[in-house]
Design a protein around this motif. Sequence first.
Motif, PDB file in Angstrom:
ATOM      1  N   GLY A  24       0.811  -1.362  -0.134  1.00 36.50           N
ATOM      2  CA  GLY A  24       0.036   0.105  -0.157  1.00 36.50           C
ATOM      3  C   GLY A  24       0.922   1.268  -0.086  1.00 36.50           C
ATOM      4  N   TYR A  25       0.407   2.044   0.813  1.00 38.56           N
ATOM      5  CA  TYR A  25       1.219   3.485   0.986  1.00 38.56           C
ATOM      6  C   TYR A  25       2.207   3.438   2.463  1.00 38.56           C
ATOM      7  CZ  TYR A  25      -1.938   4.938  -2.694  1.00 38.56           C
ATOM      8  OH  TYR A  25      -2.500   4.911  -3.839  1.00 38.56           O
ATOM      9  N   GLY A  26       2.324   2.355   3.065  1.00 33.34           N
ATOM     10  CA  GLY A  26       3.100   2.129   4.124  1.00 33.34           C
ATOM     11  C   GLY A  26       1.992   1.911   5.138  1.00 33.34           C
ATOM     12  N   GLU A  27       0.869   2.789   5.534  1.00 35.05           N
ATOM     13  CA  GLU A  27       0.237   2.951   6.653  1.00 35.05           C
ATOM     14  C   GLU A  27      -0.359   1.486   6.794  1.00 35.05           C
ATOM     15  OE1 GLU A  27      -2.205   6.417   6.477  1.00 35.05           O
ATOM     16  OE2 GLU A  27      -3.045   6.075   8.450  1.00 35.05           O
ATOM     17  N   GLU A  28      -0.856   1.085   5.645  1.00 31.98           N
ATOM     18  CA  GLU A  28      -1.688  -0.223   5.873  1.00 31.98           C
ATOM     19  C   GLU A  28      -1.115  -1.294   6.694  1.00 31.98           C
ATOM     20  OE1 GLU A  28      -1.244   1.588   3.117  1.00 31.98           O
ATOM     21  OE2 GLU A  28      -2.785   1.717   1.820  1.00 31.98           O
ATOM     22  N   TYR A  29       0.107  -1.372   6.505  1.00 30.07           N
ATOM     23  CA  TYR A  29       1.233  -2.505   7.236  1.00 30.07           C
ATOM     24  C   TYR A  29       1.530  -1.937   8.560  1.00 30.07           C
ATOM     25  CZ  TYR A  29       0.863  -5.769   3.418  1.00 30.07           C
ATOM     26  OH  TYR A  29       0.493  -6.865   2.529  1.00 30.07           O
ATOM     27  N   SER A  30       1.474  -0.792   8.954  1.00 28.12           N
ATOM     28  CA  SER A  30       2.207  -0.380  10.215  1.00 28.12           C
ATOM     29  C   SER A  30       1.802  -1.035  11.472  1.00 28.12           C
ATOM     30  CB  SER A  30       1.878   1.326  10.304  1.00 28.12           C
ATOM     31  OG  SER A  30       0.410   1.567  10.338  1.00 28.12           O
ATOM     32  N   GLU A  31       0.476  -1.586  11.219  1.00 26.95           N
ATOM     33  CA  GLU A  31       0.132  -2.519  12.580  1.00 26.95           C
ATOM     34  C   GLU A  31       1.025  -3.822  12.679  1.00 26.95           C
ATOM     35  OE1 GLU A  31      -3.820  -4.958  13.286  1.00 26.95           O
ATOM     36  OE2 GLU A  31      -4.199  -3.079  11.912  1.00 26.95           O
ATOM     37  N   PHE A  32       1.532  -4.067  11.702  1.00 30.56           N
ATOM     38  CA  PHE A  32       2.336  -5.071  11.655  1.00 30.56           C
ATOM     39  C   PHE A  32       3.973  -5.018  11.673  1.00 30.56           C
ATOM     40  CE2 PHE A  32      -1.481  -6.175   9.114  1.00 30.56           C
ATOM     41  CZ  PHE A  32      -2.059  -7.133  10.111  1.00 30.56           C
ATOM     42  N   VAL A  33       4.227  -3.735  11.009  1.00 33.37           N
ATOM     43  CA  VAL A  33       5.700  -3.803  10.696  1.00 33.37           C
ATOM     44  C   VAL A  33       5.963  -2.283  11.113  1.00 33.37           C
ATOM     45  CG1 VAL A  33       7.445  -3.085   9.018  1.00 33.37           C
ATOM     46  CG2 VAL A  33       5.605  -4.842   8.628  1.00 33.37           C
ATOM     47  N   ASP A  34       7.187  -2.272  12.285  1.00 38.93           N
ATOM     48  CA  ASP A  34       7.613  -0.684  12.449  1.00 38.93           C
ATOM     49  C   ASP A  34       8.329  -0.278  11.143  1.00 38.93           C
ATOM     50  OD1 ASP A  34       8.888   1.443  13.477  1.00 38.93           O
ATOM     51  OD2 ASP A  34      10.040   0.140  15.023  1.00 38.93           O
ATOM     52  N   LEU A  35       7.629   0.649  10.670  1.00 37.68           N
ATOM     53  CA  LEU A  35       8.200   1.241   9.385  1.00 37.68           C
ATOM     54  C   LEU A  35       9.862   1.750   9.510  1.00 37.68           C
ATOM     55  CD1 LEU A  35       5.206   2.677   7.693  1.00 37.68           C
ATOM     56  CD2 LEU A  35       5.698   0.489   7.726  1.00 37.68           C
ATOM     57  N   GLU A  83      -2.349  13.282   1.639  1.00 33.57           N
ATOM     58  CA  GLU A  83      -2.733  12.467   2.636  1.00 33.57           C
ATOM     59  C   GLU A  83      -1.679  11.519   2.960  1.00 33.57           C
ATOM     60  OE1 GLU A  83      -6.414  10.819   1.390  1.00 33.57           O
ATOM     61  OE2 GLU A  83      -7.200  12.471   1.029  1.00 33.57           O
ATOM     62  N   LYS A  84      -0.948  10.645   2.053  1.00 32.13           N
ATOM     63  CA  LYS A  84      -0.131   9.601   2.269  1.00 32.13           C
ATOM     64  C   LYS A  84       1.222   9.960   2.766  1.00 32.13           C
ATOM     65  CE  LYS A  84      -3.787   7.161   0.800  1.00 32.13           C
ATOM     66  NZ  LYS A  84      -4.421   6.503   1.967  1.00 32.13           N
ATOM     67  N   LEU A  85       1.857  10.985   1.951  1.00 40.63           N
ATOM     68  CA  LEU A  85       3.163  11.119   2.004  1.00 40.63           C
ATOM     69  C   LEU A  85       3.551  11.864   3.540  1.00 40.63           C
ATOM     70  CD1 LEU A  85       6.136  11.473   0.996  1.00 40.63           C
ATOM     71  CD2 LEU A  85       5.549  13.784  -0.035  1.00 40.63           C
ATOM     72  N   PRO A  86       2.674  12.636   3.905  1.00 46.69           N
ATOM     73  CA  PRO A  86       2.870  13.239   5.405  1.00 46.69           C
ATOM     74  C   PRO A  86       2.964  12.026   6.454  1.00 46.69           C
ATOM     75  CG  PRO A  86       1.127  14.566   4.306  1.00 46.69           C
ATOM     76  CD  PRO A  86       1.352  13.448   3.657  1.00 46.69           C
ATOM     77  N   TYR A  87       2.222  11.030   6.244  1.00 47.37           N
ATOM     78  CA  TYR A  87       2.301   9.912   7.166  1.00 47.37           C
ATOM     79  C   TYR A  87       3.547   9.229   6.960  1.00 47.37           C
ATOM     80  CZ  TYR A  87       1.567   5.664   9.546  1.00 47.37           C
ATOM     81  OH  TYR A  87       1.475   4.557  10.273  1.00 47.37           O
ATOM     82  N   LEU A  88       3.993   9.069   5.890  1.00 49.53           N
ATOM     83  CA  LEU A  88       5.403   8.376   5.915  1.00 49.53           C
ATOM     84  C   LEU A  88       6.362   9.163   6.259  1.00 49.53           C
ATOM     85  CD1 LEU A  88       5.085   6.751   2.204  1.00 49.53           C
ATOM     86  CD2 LEU A  88       5.468   5.312   4.308  1.00 49.53           C
ATOM     87  N   LYS A  89       6.419  10.477   6.234  1.00 49.33           N
ATOM     88  CA  LYS A  89       7.492  11.310   6.566  1.00 49.33           C
ATOM     89  C   LYS A  89       7.687  11.323   8.157  1.00 49.33           C
ATOM     90  CE  LYS A  89       8.300  14.676   2.940  1.00 49.33           C
ATOM     91  NZ  LYS A  89       8.447  15.910   2.711  1.00 49.33           N
ATOM     92  N   LYS A  90       6.590  10.641   8.742  1.00 51.84           N
ATOM     93  CA  LYS A  90       6.982  10.834  10.225  1.00 51.84           C
ATOM     94  C   LYS A  90       7.942   9.583  10.693  1.00 51.84           C
ATOM     95  CE  LYS A  90       2.404  10.124  11.339  1.00 51.84           C
ATOM     96  NZ  LYS A  90       0.985  10.021  11.893  1.00 51.84           N
ATOM     97  N   TYR A  91       7.974   8.796   9.674  1.00 53.33           N
ATOM     98  CA  TYR A  91       9.033   7.761   9.999  1.00 53.33           C
ATOM     99  C   TYR A  91      10.513   8.008   9.496  1.00 53.33           C
ATOM    100  CZ  TYR A  91       5.043   5.045  11.153  1.00 53.33           C
ATOM    101  OH  TYR A  91       4.112   4.528  11.763  1.00 53.33           O
ATOM    102  N   GLY A 264       7.704  -8.327  -2.167  1.00 54.21           N
ATOM    103  CA  GLY A 264       6.612  -8.096  -2.920  1.00 54.21           C
ATOM    104  C   GLY A 264       5.452  -9.175  -2.179  1.00 54.21           C
ATOM    105  N   THR A 265       5.279 -10.175  -2.986  1.00 50.95           N
ATOM    106  CA  THR A 265       4.187 -11.064  -2.785  1.00 50.95           C
ATOM    107  C   THR A 265       4.227 -11.690  -1.423  1.00 50.95           C
ATOM    108  OG1 THR A 265       4.126 -11.835  -5.229  1.00 50.95           O
ATOM    109  CG2 THR A 265       3.143 -13.339  -3.463  1.00 50.95           C
ATOM    110  N   ALA A 266       5.250 -11.724  -0.797  1.00 46.39           N
ATOM    111  CA  ALA A 266       5.585 -12.207   0.666  1.00 46.39           C
ATOM    112  C   ALA A 266       4.904 -11.416   1.475  1.00 46.39           C
ATOM    113  CB  ALA A 266       6.899 -12.192   0.890  1.00 46.39           C
ATOM    114  N   ASN A 267       4.437 -10.040   1.265  1.00 40.68           N
ATOM    115  CA  ASN A 267       3.762  -9.549   2.244  1.00 40.68           C
ATOM    116  C   ASN A 267       2.374  -9.995   2.519  1.00 40.68           C
ATOM    117  OD1 ASN A 267       5.615  -7.524   3.156  1.00 40.68           O
ATOM    118  ND2 ASN A 267       5.607  -6.642   0.912  1.00 40.68           N
ATOM    119  N   PHE A 268       1.843 -10.485   1.330  1.00 40.26           N
ATOM    120  CA  PHE A 268       0.451 -10.999   1.212  1.00 40.26           C
ATOM    121  C   PHE A 268       0.390 -12.402   2.251  1.00 40.26           C
ATOM    122  CE2 PHE A 268       0.242  -8.910  -3.050  1.00 40.26           C
ATOM    123  CZ  PHE A 268      -0.146  -7.831  -2.543  1.00 40.26           C
TER     124      PHE A 268
END
Length: 315
Positions: A24-35, A83-91, A264-268
């Motif tokens: 996704g845009y990173g945020e979708e996986y942030s529950e599982f992965v510390d970006l 919407e998406k870039l500001p979220y990623l920039k926090k990391y 890639g696919t491994a994330n699914f």
Amino acid sequence: MDLTVNIGHLKLKNPVMTASGTFGYGEEYSEFVDLNRLGAVIVKGISLKPMEGNPPPRICETPCGMLNAIGLQNVGLKRFLKEKLPYLKKYNTGIIVNILGNSIQEYIKLSKALDDAGVDGIELNVSCPNVKKGGIIFGTDKKTLARLVSKVRNSVKSAILITKLPPNVSSIQEFSKIAEESGSNAISLINTIPAIAIDIETGRPRLANVIGGLSGPAIKPIAIRIVWESYNAVKIPIIGIGGIMNAADAIEFMFAGASAVAIGTANFVNPMSTIEVIEGIEEYLKRKKIEDIKEIIGGLDATKSNNYSHNRLWL
Ligand SMILES: Cc1cc2nc3c(=O)[nH]c(=O)nc-3n(C[C@H](O)[C@H](O)[C@H](O)COP(=O)(O)O)c2cc1C
């Protein structure tokens, strides 16, 4: 232990990134992965205007892999920046944006806007098999590829420029050299391989688009071959992609010449794959007493073949 790698002037804290379109845009996986732990996040392909993508079904499982024909569904440049870039920039992680245009002008507009917005890297998708216009048209014609990359090069000031080439060209070495000579800082290899799956009960294709892109472990040996051929043709770093499920796969890509990898696919299958790959690489380096990961890049000893007893990968 030094896990840092360099992609052009961008220094990554480790070589593990996410492959575009699978995180996704990173945020979708942030529950599982510390970006913060990732070398970089490569986000879903962005186009100038939002795109709805292809009609469903758009994905299906295949032996040792999957087919997708998402068709570049994305929120478009404007919403990405807002919407998406500001979220990623926090990391504290590299931000690389994959882009797709219908014309050279569109690629330039996208690159300029993203560069001005302070992203770390721009990955030119010239290898998408799932859209009617743009994408692969730019990556399979030598003159068009050279024109596109050099024009974008002139409009990008700080971000690194990565070209994601199609795997199915006449000579990956020639196309890699064109990407390098036209100003790419790095090459991404590989994108998915065009493929078809048919339901023999209905006689219909499993994907509405008929053709989709094959990804996952099924394509790994092909990807390794392509990375190795490209590595032998160019001096710029290569980002190895294709069927990486664990640290051993990532290390194999690095031996073939990849300076970094994208998952890639491994994330699914396992949303924590990226972190497990980083930890597995650390364990490997420790076990092999290697202090700097850069030592294994291109380490394949092609002058000798393996002892037969080491060649059993399963059973
Ligand atoms: C669902 C899906 C969406 C993808 N979207 C993109 C994309 O937007 N841009 C792109 O360059 N590659 C895209 N790819 C290709 C991946 O980034 C990667 O190159 C390919 O899947 C091979 O790696 P893998 O076997 O680890 O999945 C996508 C792949 C999948 C499976």
